[in-house]
Design a protein around this motif. Structure first.
Motif, PDB file in Angstrom:
ATOM      1  N   GLU A  12      44.268  50.431  46.435  1.00 56.38           N
ATOM      2  CA  GLU A  12      44.280  50.608  44.979  1.00 56.38           C
ATOM      3  C   GLU A  12      45.608  50.198  44.346  1.00 56.38           C
ATOM      4  N   SER A  13      46.567  49.826  45.161  1.00 57.84           N
ATOM      5  CA  SER A  13      47.881  49.434  44.637  1.00 57.84           C
ATOM      6  C   SER A  13      47.777  48.201  43.757  1.00 57.84           C
ATOM      7  N   ARG A  14      48.630  48.150  42.754  1.00 55.16           N
ATOM      8  CA  ARG A  14      48.740  46.957  41.901  1.00 55.16           C
ATOM      9  C   ARG A  14      49.664  45.983  42.618  1.00 55.16           C
TER      10      ARG A  14
ATOM     11  N   ASN B 209      43.143  45.046  43.069  1.00 55.72           N
ATOM     12  CA  ASN B 209      44.005  45.089  41.890  1.00 55.72           C
ATOM     13  C   ASN B 209      45.173  44.111  42.089  1.00 55.72           C
TER      14      ASN B 209
END
Length: 84
Positions: free
Chosen positions: A13-15, A44
């Motif tokens: 889920e990290s950008r 992401n």
């Protein structure tokens, strides 16, 4: 790339922002990294095609970098990074 995801703050889920400035074919390289990260379930991912100092210093670029959990530089001519 799997290790980048695994060690990032939010995992998949990290950008992630990919900077393609060093590449001679930045848009193609950026698209390939997005596909590769997608394959590894990192959804992401953005690509920063920084082609000049104005883009590098823009408010949008700065905001995206501030919000990123991971910033990745692609390979290529590293002198382009310092020049731009």
């Amino acid at each position: 790339m799997r290790r980048i995801i695994d060690e990032s703050a939010l995992g998949g889920e990290s950008r992630i922002e990919v900077i393609t400035t060093a590449s001679k074919i930045p848009r193609k390289v950026g698209a390939e990294y997005v596909k590769a990260f997608d394959y590894l379930n990192a959804k992401n991912v953005g690509v920063l095609n920084i082609e000049n100092r104005e883009i590098a210093n823009s408010a949008d670029t700065l905001k995206r970098l501030q919000e990123a959990n991971v910033v990745m530089f692609t390979g290529g001519d590293q002198l382009r990074l310092t020049s731009i």
